[in-house]
Motif scaffolding. Structure first.
Motif, short mmCIF file in Angstrom:
data_model
loop_
_atom_site.label_atom_id
_atom_site.label_comp_id
_atom_site.label_asym_id
_atom_site.label_seq_id
_atom_site.Cartn_x
_atom_site.Cartn_y
_atom_site.Cartn_z
N SER B 377 18.33 6.72 1.79
CA SER B 377 18.91 5.53 1.17
C SER B 377 17.85 4.81 0.35
O SER B 377 18.14 4.31 -0.75
CB SER B 377 19.45 4.56 2.22
OG SER B 377 20.15 5.26 3.19
N ALA B 378 16.62 4.78 0.87
CA ALA B 378 15.54 4.16 0.09
C ALA B 378 15.37 4.90 -1.22
O ALA B 378 15.16 4.28 -2.27
CB ALA B 378 14.24 4.16 0.88
N GLY B 379 15.46 6.24 -1.16
CA GLY B 379 15.39 7.01 -2.41
C GLY B 379 16.50 6.62 -3.35
O GLY B 379 16.30 6.47 -4.56
N SER B 380 17.70 6.44 -2.80
CA SER B 380 18.82 6.02 -3.62
C SER B 380 18.56 4.65 -4.23
O SER B 380 18.83 4.42 -5.42
CB SER B 380 20.08 6.00 -2.75
OG SER B 380 21.15 5.44 -3.43
N VAL B 381 17.99 3.74 -3.45
CA VAL B 381 17.66 2.40 -3.95
C VAL B 381 16.66 2.50 -5.11
O VAL B 381 16.85 1.92 -6.18
CB VAL B 381 17.07 1.53 -2.82
CG1 VAL B 381 16.39 0.30 -3.40
CG2 VAL B 381 18.13 1.15 -1.83
N ILE B 382 15.59 3.30 -4.87
CA ILE B 382 14.54 3.41 -5.90
C ILE B 382 15.12 3.96 -7.19
O ILE B 382 14.88 3.44 -8.28
CB ILE B 382 13.40 4.30 -5.38
CG1 ILE B 382 12.71 3.63 -4.20
CG2 ILE B 382 12.39 4.57 -6.48
CD1 ILE B 382 11.85 4.56 -3.40
N GLY B 384 18.19 3.85 -8.08
CA GLY B 384 19.10 2.85 -8.63
C GLY B 384 18.35 1.86 -9.50
O GLY B 384 18.77 1.55 -10.62
N VAL B 385 17.20 1.40 -9.00
CA VAL B 385 16.39 0.46 -9.77
C VAL B 385 15.85 1.14 -11.03
O VAL B 385 15.84 0.55 -12.11
CB VAL B 385 15.25 -0.09 -8.89
CG1 VAL B 385 14.33 -0.96 -9.71
CG2 VAL B 385 15.82 -0.87 -7.72
N PRO B 411 9.11 0.42 -9.20
CA PRO B 411 10.49 0.42 -8.69
C PRO B 411 10.55 0.51 -7.17
O PRO B 411 11.65 0.49 -6.61
CB PRO B 411 11.10 1.66 -9.34
CG PRO B 411 9.96 2.54 -9.61
CD PRO B 411 8.78 1.66 -9.89
N GLN B 412 9.39 0.65 -6.51
CA GLN B 412 9.42 0.73 -5.05
C GLN B 412 9.04 -0.59 -4.39
O GLN B 412 9.08 -0.71 -3.18
CB GLN B 412 8.45 1.81 -4.57
CG GLN B 412 8.77 3.16 -5.18
CD GLN B 412 8.05 4.28 -4.46
OE1 GLN B 412 7.55 4.11 -3.37
NE2 GLN B 412 8.04 5.44 -5.06
N ASP B 413 8.64 -1.57 -5.21
CA ASP B 413 8.20 -2.83 -4.65
C ASP B 413 9.41 -3.69 -4.33
O ASP B 413 10.22 -4.00 -5.20
CB ASP B 413 7.28 -3.54 -5.65
CG ASP B 413 6.53 -4.70 -5.01
OD1 ASP B 413 7.14 -5.34 -4.12
OD2 ASP B 413 5.37 -4.94 -5.37
N ALA B 495 15.46 -4.93 -13.86
CA ALA B 495 15.86 -3.59 -13.45
C ALA B 495 16.83 -3.67 -12.26
O ALA B 495 17.83 -2.94 -12.21
CB ALA B 495 14.64 -2.78 -13.08
N ALA B 496 16.54 -4.56 -11.32
CA ALA B 496 17.42 -4.70 -10.16
C ALA B 496 18.76 -5.28 -10.60
O ALA B 496 19.82 -4.93 -10.06
CB ALA B 496 16.77 -5.60 -9.12
N GLU B 497 18.72 -6.13 -11.59
CA GLU B 497 19.94 -6.74 -12.14
C GLU B 497 20.91 -5.65 -12.59
O GLU B 497 22.12 -5.74 -12.39
CB GLU B 497 19.53 -7.61 -13.33
CG GLU B 497 20.67 -8.23 -14.10
CD GLU B 497 20.99 -9.60 -13.55
OE1 GLU B 497 20.04 -10.35 -13.34
OE2 GLU B 497 22.18 -9.88 -13.31
#
Lengths: 493, 713
Positions: B377-382, B384-385, B411-413, B495-497
C-alpha cells in the motif's frame, strides 16, 4: 631384464610420447609456412603447430586414461605410475590444452607467435608429469628442472619487451637459488638415511638407524625448494613480478601447472617418506599455510593491477592448498589430505583459467587494459565475459554454488578432522577478507561506467566459457570428482 | 478433528515437492531466454513477462496446497530425496526435501505472499521502470523475483543445515541484487549500490556465525541432517552442554544478521532503496523471517540450552523496543515501516527464544500478511503521489499555478502527503486495515498473534513482557501518526493534491492481502489452537501449550487504544494543520518535538548507531587493511626488513669480510672477481632486477627460521 625395461618404459609411456612428440614438432615446425610480413622474423600464424601440439597432449591423455587402474612401478622404484599420478597427469594435460587455447590468438596479437612456444610448453608439461610420478628424490629434482627451464624461457618469450625479460630473469635466478636448497635438502636426507629412494628411506626410518637432525633439516630444505615453485610465503616474493611481466597466457599456465606439479611432489614425498616425522613437520606446515593465507590475501587488497591481484590471489590459494598438507601424517587422515588437496587443485585450475581467459581477452598491446579500472562497464558491454569473470571471482571467494566453495569445504573439513581448529578459523577469516578484493572486481565490472575493449577470438572465448561452465557444473556434480580424487591414494607398492 | 479423519485416506502428493523449486526455475529461465526479445517485439511484452513469472510463483502455491492436503492425511510428513550432493567418507549432504508441518507453513506463506506481490509488481514495475527511465530492466526484475522464490523454497524445504545454508545465501544474493536494482540511482548515483553492499556485508557477518555453527554441528554430530542432529542432541547435550550452547549462540549471530536484530539490524532500513515490492516480499514478509524459521527449526537444540534461549529472548525483545522508538522519529513512509519490521521481527525472535515456537511462527504468518499489505500500500501511495507530480508536470496550466516541485521533491516523505484518503480510496482502506492489525486491535490477525507472544512473555520472562508491551504501545502510536500524516487533513504538496489511485492489477492483490489480514487470526484462535496442533507433529516435545490470558489481552488492547488516542491528540488533522500553518522558520519538523525535543532528535537520528559503527568498526578496519598492506608488508617487510635490515646488514657483513679479509689476503684475485661482479651487477641493473637479491634473502630467511625451529626446538 628386457621385461624390466619394458615395464619401466610402459610406466612413463605418456611422458615419453609427449617428449618425443615435442621433438618431432620442433622439426615439423621448420617446414611450416611462416609469415614473412610479421613484425618479427620466424613468426608463425598458422594454427597447425598448436593443433599438432594439442593432438600430442590428447594422445598422451588417452594413454593415461587407458591405464587407469593399473598401477605400475618402473626403473627400480624410481617412478610410480599410480592413481595419484594419473589424476595429476590428466589435470596437467587438460591445463596444457587450455593453455594452447589461450595462447594461439594471444601470441599472434602480441606479435610473438613462435612454433617453439608450443614445444617448450610440451617439454615443461612432461617435466610436470614426470614430477607427479617421481618416487625418488633425485627424480623429483630432475623433473623440477625439466619443468622449470622451459618455463623460464616461456616467461621471457615476449622479448624484447623489458618486463617480460625481467620476469624471466628474476624467475630464473630465484628458481636456481631455490633449486639449490632442494638439492641440499636431498643431500641431507641422503646423508641421514643413505638413500634417495622413498621406499628405502621408509625402510631405514623403520629400522631406526638414521640421524634425526639431518633428516628434519633435509625435509625443511625440500619444503623450501618446492615451496618456491608453488609460491608460499616467504618464498613468494618473485611471484607478483614474474606473473606481471610474463605474457598472460604463460602466467596462466605457470600458476596452474607449476603449482599442481609442486604440490604433487610435496604430497608424494611427505605422505610416503616422512609420515613418521609429522609431529615435527606439521607445525612448520601449519605456520607456512597460515602465513601464506594471511599475507597473500591482505596484500591482494592493495593491488590495482589485475595481473598482480591474481598473483597475490595465487599465493593465497597456495596457502589454502597447503592447509590440506598440514594433517598429512595423522592416522587415517592422509587419504583425506591427498583427496582434498587434489580436489582443490582442480577447483583452482578451472577457476584460474576462467579468470585468466578474461584477462587475456581484455589485454591490449603494450600491456594496456590490465588495470582494475579498465574493467569498468564490462558487465554492460560484454556481459558474457563479465559473467565468466564474476563466476571466477565468486569461486575464488568460495561462494556456493561454485567449485571454490566445495573445494574449501573439503579443505576445512580435513583440517578440522586433524584438530587444527585455529588454522580452519584463519582460513575462514582470510576467505572473508578475500571477498573484499574479489567482489571489488565484480563491483567495478557491473556498477561502474566505462568502455572496455575486449577481443572476440573463438579459441579464447571457448576456453573462457568452458572454464566458467566447468566451475559451476563440477560444483553441482562434485561427488564423482571427489570420488576420483579419493581413489588417487598414495601408498607404497 | 473430524476433518482430519475424513481425509486420512487422502492421496499423497509428497513426490511433487521438488516442483516448488522447479516451477520458478522454469519461469526465470524462460524470462532470461525470451524476456528481452518479448519486451522488445510485443506491445504486451510486459504483461507476458510479468504473468509468466507470476504463474510460475502461483504454481508453487498450488503445490504447497497439495502438500498441505497430503499432510492432513499423513501429518508426520516425509523426506523426499532428489539428488546426492556431497558424499565424502562418513559425511553426506543430499538435496532432499523435508516436508513437514513446519516447512509447509513456510512454503504456503512464501508462495501466497510471493504470488500476490508478483502480480502487484506487474503494475508497479510498469510505472517504476518509466519513472527511473530504463524500461529495459523490467524483465530482469522478474527474473530476480523468481530466483528469490527458488532460493527461499530451497531454504525452507532443506532437510539438512548445509542445504539450508545454500538457500540462506541464495536469498541473501537476491536481496543484494534487488536492493541495488536501480544501482545507478540514489545518493551520488551510487546510493542504492552502497545500500546493497551494506546489506551484503552486514549479513555476511551473520553468515560467519552460521558457518561456525555448521562446523560445530559437524564436529559434535558428524552430520548436518536435521533428523540425525535432533535425535542425537539430548545425549550430546548430556555429555558436553557447552557445544550445544556454542551452536545455538553461533546460530543467534546468524539470526541477528538475516532477521535484522541488534546489533546487525542496520542494513534493513537502508535496504528500502530497493523497489517497494522487494521491500514487501524480501525485507518484510519472507526472507527476514528466515532467522525465526531457523530457530523454530532448531527448537530441539534450543530447548536443551536455557542460556541460549535467554540470549535470544533478550536480543529479540530489546530489538522490538529499540526499533519501535526509532520508527516514531521517521518521516519517510517506507523507513517507518522498515523500523516497524525490525521491531516486529524482534517480537518473533523473542517468542521463539522463549520457547513459544508456535506463537513466533503464528506472528510470522500474520506479519507476512499485514506487513506485506502495508508495504504494498505504501508503494501504491508513493506511486500515487508520483502520478500527481507527473500530472502537474504535463499540464501547463497547473504547472504555472502550483509551485514547481523541483528535483528535490521526495514522494516518500510523509510531510509531502496528507489528504490522500479521498484521492486513493482503496489504498486508504486497505492501509487502515493493515495499520489496525499491526497496532494490535482485535479482531484482526495482528492482535491474536501478538497477544499470544505477550501472554507467553508474561508467563515466562516478566521483563521481556514489559519491553514488548512498551514496544506495542509505540507501535500503535507510530502507526496512528503515519496514517494521520498520510491520509488525513489537507494535501501538503501539489503532488499530493493531484494524487491518483493505482490500477486494479495493484489494488486487487492489496484487497486479497487485506482479506488475509482480517481472517489470518483464524489459524490459531484461542480455544482452537489449530496451528499449534498442526505444529505438534513436527516440533513435538518442544511445544508448550499456549494459554489465552484475558487480563493480558485486555491490557494490551487498552494500551494500544491509549496510544492511538495519544497519536490522535498530537497529529489530528486540525491540530496538525494548525502546526503546519505556522511560519516555516519558527516551526520544528514535528509536533512531538515541542514536548520531547532531545528524545525525538535521538530517534530521528536512529541513536547515531550507523555513525557509531563507522567510527568504531569500519574506519578502523579499513585503516588496518591499509596499514597491513602499505606499512607492514611493503614499508616494513619489503623496504625496511629486506632492503635495509637484511640487505643492508648483509652488505655491511660482506663489506667487512671483503674489506678486512678479502682485500688483505687474496687481493689480486679479488680485484679480478670484483670487476667481474661489478660488470654482472651492471648487466643485471640494466634489466632492472635490483630486487632479486632481496627476494633471495627472503627465501634464505624463511629457511633460517624453519631450520632454526626444527633444530633448536
Amino acid at each position: 631384464m628386457i621385461g624390466d625395461i619394458m615395464t619401466s618404459l610402459w610406466a612413463i609411456l605418456p611422458v615419453i610420447v609427449l617428449a618425443l612428440w615435442a621433438c618431432v614438432l620442433l622439426l615439423v615446425d621448420l617446414w611450416l609456412p611462416k609469415d614473412q610480413q610479421g613484425s618479427q622474423q620466424g613468426e608463425s600464424n598458422s594454427p597447425i603447430t598448436p593443433l599438432l601440439a594439442a593432438l600430442g597432449m590428447l594422445t598422451s591423455a588417452a594413454i593415461v586414461i587407458a591405464r587407469i587402474g593399473q598401477p605400475t612401478m618402473g626403473f627400480g622404484g624410481m617412478m610410480m605410475a599410480d592413481g595419484f599420478s594419473h589424476f595429476i597427469c590428466l589435470l596437467l594435460l587438460a591445463s596444457g590444452l587450455v593453455t594452447i587455447g589461450l595462447s594461439h590468438d594471444y601470441m599472434k596479437r602480441l606479435g610473438i607467435a613462435r612454433g617453439e612456444y608450443y614445444v617448450l610448453l610440451m617439454f615443461s608439461l612432461s617435466g610436470m608429469m614426470l614430477m607427479s610420478m617421481s618416487a625418488d628424490l633425485i627424480m623429483v629434482f630432475l623433473s623440477l628442472e625439466l619443468l622449470s627451464i622451459p618455463l623460464y624461457v616461456m616467461a621471457g618469450i615476449a622479448t624484447p619487451r623489458p618486463s617480460s625479460e625481467e620476469a624471466a630473469l628474476k624467475y630464473f635466478l630465484l628458481g636456481a637459488f631455490a633449486s639449490g636448497f632442494l638439492v641440499y635438502g636431498i643431500g641431507l636426507v641422503f646423508g641421514a638415511t643413505g638413500s634417495t629412494s622413498l621406499q628405502q628411506i621408509v625402510a631405514v626410518v623403520q629400522s631406526g638407524n638414521y640421524n634425526l637432525a639431518l633428516i628434519l633439516g633435509g625435509a625443511a630444505l625440500i619444503i623450501t625448494g618446492l615451496g618456491f615453485k608453488v609460491a608460499i610465503v616467504p618464498f613468494h616474493m618473485w611471484t607478483p613480478d614474474a606473473y606481471q611481466g610474463a605474457p598472460s597466457a604463460v602466467t596462466a599456465f605457470m600458476s596452474v601447472g607449476a603449482k599442481t606439479a609442486g604440490f604433487a611432489a610435496l604430497l608424494r614425498v611427505f605422505v610416503l617418506a616422512f609420515p613418521a616425522f609429522s609431529a615435527d613437520i606439521t607445525p612448520v606446515l601449519w605456520g607456512l599455510a597460515a602465513l601464506t593465507m594471511v599475507l597473500g590475501n591482505f596484500a591482494a587488497i592493495a593491488q590495482r593491477n589485475i595481473k598482480r591481484l591474481l598473483a597475490y590471489s595465487s599465493i593465497a590459494h597456495a596457502g589454502y592448498i597447503m592447509m590440506a598438507l598440514v594433517p598429512y601424517g595423522q592416522d587415517g587422515l592422509s587419504a583425506d589430505s591427498v583427496a582434498s588437496a587434489l580436489f582443490y587443485l582442480v577447483a583452482y585450475a578451472f577457476t584460474n583459467f576462467a579468470a585468466w581467459a578474461v584477462v587475456i581477452a581484455l589485454e591490449q598491446a603494450g600491456e594496456k587494459g590490465l588495470e582494475l579500472q579498465d574493467y569498468a562497464g564490462l558487465g554492460r558491454k560484454h556481459p558474457a565475459l563479465a559473467a565468466v569473470m564474476a563466476v571466477a571471482m565468486l569461486s575464488f571467494t568460495g561462494v556456493p554454488p561454485t567449485l571454490g566453495f566445495v573445494g574449501k569445504f573439503y579443505l576445512f573439513r580435513t583440517v578440522l578432522e586433524g584438530g587444527h581448529v585455529g588454522l580452519a578459523l584463519i582460513g575462514v577469516l582470510t576467505s572473508l577478507v578475500s571477498a573484499f578484493y574479489y567482489l571489488r572486481v565484480i563491483v567495478v565490472m557491473y556498477m561502474q561506467e566505462g568502455e572496455p575493449e575486449a577481443r572476440r577470438e573463438p579459441w579464447l572465448q571457448a576456453m573462457a566459457y568452458g572454464s566458467a561452465i566447468g566451475v559451476v557444473a563440477l560444483s553441482i556434480f562434485s561427488a564423482p570428482l571427489l570420488f576420483l580424487a579419493s581413489q588417487a591414494v598414495l601408498k607404497l607398492f | 478433528m473430524f476433518f482430519q479423519e475424513t481425509v486420512s485416506q487422502a492421496p499423497q502428493f509428497f513426490g511433487l515437492v521438488p516442483w516448488i523449486v522447479f516451477f520458478p526455475v522454469i519461469g526465470l529461465l524462460f524470462n532470461i531466454a525470451f524476456g528481452g526479445m518479448i519486451l522488445k517485439r510485443s506491445p504486451a511484452g510486459e504483461k507476458i513477462v510479468g504473468w509468466v513469472a507470476s504463474i510460475a510463483s502461483g504454481l508453487t502455491f498450488v503445490v504447497s496446497v497439495l502438500l498441505l492436503v497430503s499432510l492432513l492425511g499423513h501429518p508426520e510428513g516425509m523426506v523426499v530425496p532428489l539428488a546426492e550432493w556431497i558424499k565424502i567418507g562418513s559425511f553426506s549432504a543430499n538435496w532432499s526435501f523435508q516436508v513437514d508441518t513446519l516447512s509447509v507453513v513456510m512454503m504456503l506463506v512464501v508462495s501466497i505472499v510471493g504470488t500476490l506481490i508478483h502480480i502487484y509488481s506487474i503494475g508497479y514495475m510498469h510505472e517504476d521502470v518509466r519513472h527511473n527511465g530504463d524500461p529495459g530492466r523490467y524483465g530482469r526484475f522478474f527474473v530476480f523475483m523468481n530466483l528469490f522464490i527458488v532460493s527461499m523454497m530451497i531454504l525452507v524445504s532443506a532437510d539438512n543445515y548445509l542445504m539450508l545454508f545454500v538457500g540462506w545465501e541464495g536469498v541473501g544474493l537476491c536481496s543484494y541484487l534487488l536492493i541495488g536494482f536501480w544501482y545507478d540511482k540514489g545518493e551520488d548515483g551510487i546510493g542504492n549500490a552502497v545500500a546493497g553492499k551494506k546489506a551484503m556485508i552486514t549479513t555476511r557477518i551473520g553468515d560467519v556465525g552460521m558457518l561456525l555453527a555448521l562446523f560445530a554441528m559437524f564436529w559434535a554430530f558428524g552430520s548436518l541432517d536435521f533428523n540425525t542432529i535432533f535425535a542425537k542432541a539430548p545425549q550430546v547435550a548430556a555429555a558436553s552442554p557447552v557445544i550445544i550452547l556454542l551452536i545455538t549462540l553461533f546460530m543467534l549471530v546468524a539470526v541477528t544478521g538475516k532477521s535484522a536484530q541488534i546489533p546487525l539490524y542496520v542494513w534493513l532500513p537502508d535496504a528500502m532503496a530497493g523497489p517497494t515490492p522487494v521491500s514487501a516480499l524480501i525485507h518484510a514478509a519472507t526472507m527476514v523471517t528466515a532467522g525465526v524459521y531457523l530457530v523454530a527449526r532448531s527448537a530441539d537444540l534450543y530447548i536443551l540450552e536455557p542460556q541460549a534461549q535467554f540470549m535470544v529472548t533478550l536480543v529479540g525483545s530489546a530489538t522490538a523496543l529499540f526499533a519501535a522508538t526509532i520508527a516514531v522519529g521517521q518521516f519517510d513512509i517506507k523507513k517507518v515501516l522498515a523500523y516497524s519490521t525490525v521491531s516486529q521481527l524482534g517480537f518473533m525472535v523473542a517468542a521463539v527464544g522463549m520457547g513459544a515456537f508456535v506463537a513466533g511462527m503464528f506472528h510470522l504468518v500474520t506479519h507476512a500478511f499485514f506487513k506485506g499489505l502495508l508495504f504494498l500500500s505504501a508503494g501504491s501511495v508513493i506511486q500515487g503521489v508520483e502520478r500527481g507530480a507527473h500530472h502537474i508536470e504535463h499540464d501547463p496550466k497547473l504547472k504555472k499555478q502550483s509551485k514547481s516541485l523541483g528535483p528535490d521533491f521526495d514522494p516518500q516523505d510523509m510531510r509531502n502527503m496528507g489528504g490522500l484518503r479521498s484521492r486513493m480510496k482503496v489504498t486508504f482502506w486497505v492501509y487502515l486495515i493493515g495499520a489496525i492489525s499491526l497496532s494490535g486491535l482485535p479482531p484482526l490477525a495482528g492482535f491474536w498473534s501478538k497477544d499470544e507472544i505477550l501472554a507467553e512473555a508474561n508467563k515466562l520472562y516478566i521483563w521481556a513482557y514489559v519491553l514488548l508491551a512498551i514496544a506495542a504501545i509505540f507501535t500503535a502510536f507510530y502507526m496512528t501518526r503515519q496514517v494521520l500524516m498520510v491520509f488525513f487533513g489537507k494535501p501538503r504538496s501539489a503532488a499530493a493534491e493531484h494524487a491518483q489511485e493505482s490500477p486494479p492489477v495493484m489494488t486487487i492483490p492489496l484487497m486479497i492481502l487485506a482479506g488475509l489480514t482480517v481472517l489470518g487470526g483464524l489459524i490459531n484462535l484461542p480455544e482452537f489452537h489449530t496451528l499449534e496442533h498442526w505444529m505438534e507433529h513436527t516440533l513435538g516435545q518442544a511445544i508448550h501449550k499456549a494459554e489465552f490470558v484475558m487480563l493480558v489481552a485486555a491490557l494490551s488492547t487498552v494500551l494500544a487504544l491509549l496510544a492511538i488516542v495519544a497519536g490522535w491528540w498530537f497529529y489530528n488533522p486540525r491540530r496538525y494543520e494548525a502546526f503546519w500553518a505556522e511560519p516555516a522558520a519558527k516551526r520544528p519538523d514535528d509536533p512531538l518535538r515541542r514536548l520531547i525535543g532531545p528524545l525525538f532528535e535521538l530517534w530521528k537520528n536512529k541513536y547515531w548507531i550507523d555513525e557509531l559503527y563507522w567510527a568504531a568498526i569500519l574506519n578502523p578496519y579499513i585503516a588496518l587493511s591499509r596499514f597491513l598492506a602499505d606499512v607492514v608488508d611493503w614499508r616494513f617487510w619489503h623496504d625496511w626488513f629486506h632492503d635495509q635490515a637484511l640487505f643492508g646488514g648483509f652488505n655491511r657483513l660482506t663489506g667487512l669480510l671483503a674489506g678486512r679479509i678479502d682485500l688483505g689476503i687474496i687481493d689480486g684475485i679479488a680485484n679480478g672477481l670484483g670487476t667481474l661482479a661489478q660488470r654482472v651487477a651492471a648487466v643485471l641493473r640494466s634489466v632492472q632486477t635490483g630486487f632479486v637479491r632481496n627476494y633471495a634473502l627472503s627465501i634464505f630467511l624463511g629457511v633460517v627460521i624453519i631450520l632454526g625451529y626444527l633444530l633448536l626446538r
